[in-house]
Design a protein around this motif. Structure first.
Motif: not given
Length: 409
Positions: A13-17
């Motif tokens: 969940l700790d990411q960018e898309v």
């Protein structure tokens, strides 16, 4: 654990898309995995990778203990009477197909009835179609109310003395509807039928007690409840399983093999032919530990709050149609919707550009799509790690979607 602490357990969940923080709203398709599950699988492969039940060496013993320990965790989770009633499979689909192929084909005859609903996932529909064709049984459907719920009066009217199997999803993967399984099971039993439950969308989200429900069979998957893919569970009452034949034959499930005849191991191993899904079962055991630490009652309460919030916020979007009951307490965290004049695949594509993951399509429920009079829908599904901020981002994305296609056309 509060929501912020829960989210810290899910590194994905700790990411960018696409340049935006990930907003994952597709848990009905598959849930994300906490670190404890990832590490449990990793530790098996790193430290005691071995086959189970066969070797007497140390690694084999460690693997067997972990594998059978996971079976006991499943037993406790659903309150089965015995580990003999817990069979590991590849997932809900395999479990339902096993019930249909082994129990259904052996016990159904021409003129018998199988009763299901329009809201069933294809995995709880096609196996029964095939059994009906093979045995001459009749496949019947419970009618649905306008909001997609089941009426017990309709259940009583549809089940007859000819009904031998009733198979119903605990929770619809499209409508989010929580079905009254305990009451349906009682009606089925009063008419001499067995009760099969597709628990894929239910077991991950609420406490399920098979003895309280008095269901005869229950199927569910690990990957929808924070566990690995490729592992599932078939629960069956012992007396039913004992009288059923395996559907896969080979190593591990045999007792004695002769040149022209063989005998099977006792339950549950007679249904687990070949090397089992060892790492998957161990990971599922870790997932169960995590969910119970959080608390399944708290998970359902959290989803009800999120769903109520989402229903209110999403209904403000121009052209929005939301399917299923409008009362959050009647459903889990699944909201299926359409926006007028925008194809659901286009909705999902625009949302993905904003870092928001939702599902679009028929959701393996084409008969239900026909009942809803649509070809496809978009679906947002919530789980224990989602927040009101996720829903705010979703609504912002839906407004952008509507504005974009209004400008285009």
């Amino acid at each position: 654990m509060d929501i912020n602490e829960i989210r810290q357990h899910f590194p994905i969940l700790d990411q960018e898309v696409n340049g935006h923080p990930l907003v994952y709203l597709d848990s009905a398709a598959t849930s994300q995995k906490p670190v404890s599950v990832i590490e449990a699988v990793n530790q098996y492969y790193r430290k005691y990778n071995s086959n189970v039940h066969r070797g007497v060496h140390t690694l084999g013993t460690l693997a067997t203990d972990a594998y059978e320990g996971a079976r006991e965790k499943v037993r406790k989770l659903i309150n089965a009477k015995s580990i003999e009633e817990i069979i590991f499979t590849r997932g809900t689909t395999t479990s339902l197909n096993t019930i249909a192929a082994s129990y259904g084909r052996a016990n159904l005859h021409e003129g018998d009835e199988i009763v299901i609903t329009y809201m069933e996932h294809h995995s709880n529909l096609i196996p029964w179609q095939q059994v009906a064709k093979a045995t001459g049984a009749t496949l019947k459907y419970f009618p649905l109310q306008e909001d997609g719920t089941l009426s017990l009066d309709d259940v009583k009217a549809t089940i007859t003395a000819k009904t031998k199997i009733v198979s119903v999803t605990l929770v619809s993967n499209v409508l989010g509807v929580i079905n009254p399984i305990k009451e349906i099971a009682q009606i089925a039993h009063e008419n001499g039928a067995v009760m099969v439950v597709d628990g894929a969308q239910g077991v991950p989200h609420m406490k399920v007690d098979v003895q309280d429900l008095n269901c005869d069979f229950l199927a569910f998957s690990g990957h929808k409840m924070c566990g690995p893919t490729g592992i599932g569970v078939l629960y069956g009452k012992k007396q039913l399983l004992e009288n059923m034949e395996p559907v896969e034959f080979g190593g591990e499930m045999i007792d004695f093999v002769g040149l022209y005849d063989s005998t099977w191991k006792e339950l549950p191993w007679k249904f687990e032919g070949g090397t089992p899904i060892i790492a998957g079962a161990i990971g599922l055991g870790a997932a169960i530990d995590f969910l119970q630490e959080v608390g399944l009652d708290k998970i359902l309460e959290h989803e009800h709050k999120l769903t109520a919030y989402a229903l209110e916020k999403m209904s403000t979007v121009e052209g929005m149609t939301i399917y299923g009951p409008q009362e959050a307490e009647k459903r889990t965290g699944v909201i299926t919707f359409n926006i007028s004049d925008v194809h659901p695949h286009d909705v999902a594509t625009v949302l993905d550009a904003e870092g928001i993951a939702v599902r679009a399509g028929h959701h393996c429920a084409q008969p239900l799509m026909k009942w809803l009079n649509v070809s496809a829908t978009a679906r947002a599904s919530f789980y224990l790690y989602n927040t009101e901020n996720d829903i705010d981002k979703l609504v912002e994305g839906l407004v952008k979607t509507k504005e974009y296609f209004s400008d285009v056309f």
